[in-house]
Scaffold this motif. Structure first.
Motif, PDB file in Angstrom:
ATOM      1  N   TYR A  43      52.456 179.581  48.570  1.00 57.83           N
ATOM      2  CA  TYR A  43      52.342 180.112  47.199  1.00 57.83           C
ATOM      3  C   TYR A  43      52.992 181.483  47.026  1.00 57.83           C
ATOM      4  O   TYR A  43      52.925 182.064  45.965  1.00 57.83           O
ATOM      5  N   GLU A  44      53.624 182.029  48.060  1.00 61.19           N
ATOM      6  CA  GLU A  44      54.177 183.381  47.976  1.00 61.19           C
ATOM      7  C   GLU A  44      55.565 183.409  47.335  1.00 61.19           C
ATOM      8  O   GLU A  44      55.901 184.349  46.643  1.00 61.19           O
ATOM      9  N   SER A  45      56.376 182.397  47.586  1.00 66.58           N
ATOM     10  CA  SER A  45      57.745 182.367  47.073  1.00 66.58           C
ATOM     11  C   SER A  45      57.922 181.212  46.093  1.00 66.58           C
ATOM     12  O   SER A  45      57.530 180.086  46.384  1.00 66.58           O
ATOM     13  N   GLU A 100      48.598 179.057  54.946  1.00 67.04           N
ATOM     14  CA  GLU A 100      47.736 180.020  54.260  1.00 67.04           C
ATOM     15  C   GLU A 100      46.983 180.841  55.305  1.00 67.04           C
ATOM     16  O   GLU A 100      45.803 180.626  55.558  1.00 67.04           O
ATOM     17  N   GLU A 135      54.306 182.008  54.031  1.00 65.86           N
ATOM     18  CA  GLU A 135      52.979 181.998  53.415  1.00 65.86           C
ATOM     19  C   GLU A 135      53.047 181.141  52.154  1.00 65.86           C
ATOM     20  O   GLU A 135      53.927 181.329  51.301  1.00 65.86           O
ATOM     21  N   ASP A 144      47.000 184.457  55.412  1.00 73.18           N
ATOM     22  CA  ASP A 144      46.518 185.763  54.938  1.00 73.18           C
ATOM     23  C   ASP A 144      45.015 185.774  54.684  1.00 73.18           C
ATOM     24  O   ASP A 144      44.360 186.805  54.849  1.00 73.18           O
TER      25      ASP A 144
END
Length: 130
Positions: free
Chosen positions: A52-54, A64, A50, A66
């Motif tokens: 920008y998550e890590s 993206e 996903e 979610d």
């Protein structure tokens, strides 16, 4: 006296192909892979990450998905195509992503598509919860 350099090669910014093999069934590293197998692994890693998550990945890596959970299927279908295309085309070994086919079973979208790479075409099948 300094030597004259007439041929200055540009740095090669392409993604390396030789990498560790991540066994998708056991999630363990087992040996090494190269060429087509490395690109297939890179595709699945991009699709499973996903965006920008890590913090270890730059902002251009991943998808993206979610934001699509619970949305209308027509909207999800069109956005999935765009999201997948944009994410995969960040890898310079991938030239084009096309021929999307989607099928829904309850909240799971099964997506099949063709990835054109610098070493040949690869058919991908991927499932996502939406």
């Amino acid at each position: 006296m300094l030597p004259e350099i007439n041929n200055i090669n540009q740095l090669d910014n392409s993604m390396p192909s030789f990498t560790y093999n991540i066994n998708r069934n056991t999630n363990r590293i087992s040996g090494y892979i190269d060429n087509k197998d490395a690109i297939i692994q890179a595709i699945y890693l991009i699709l499973q990450t996903e965006r920008y998550e890590s913090l270890i990945y730059n902002w251009y890596y991943g998808v993206e998905i979610d934001n699509l959970i619970g949305k209308n299927r027509d909207y999800v279908s069109s956005e999935l195509k765009r999201i997948i295309r944009e994410a995969l085309l960040e890898d310079d070994r991938i030239l084009e992503v096309r021929d999307f086919k989607m099928q829904y079973t309850d909240n799971i979208a099964t997506i099949k598509f063709l990835v054109e790479t610098n070493i040949g075409d690869i058919e991908i099948e991927w499932e996502v919860n939406v």
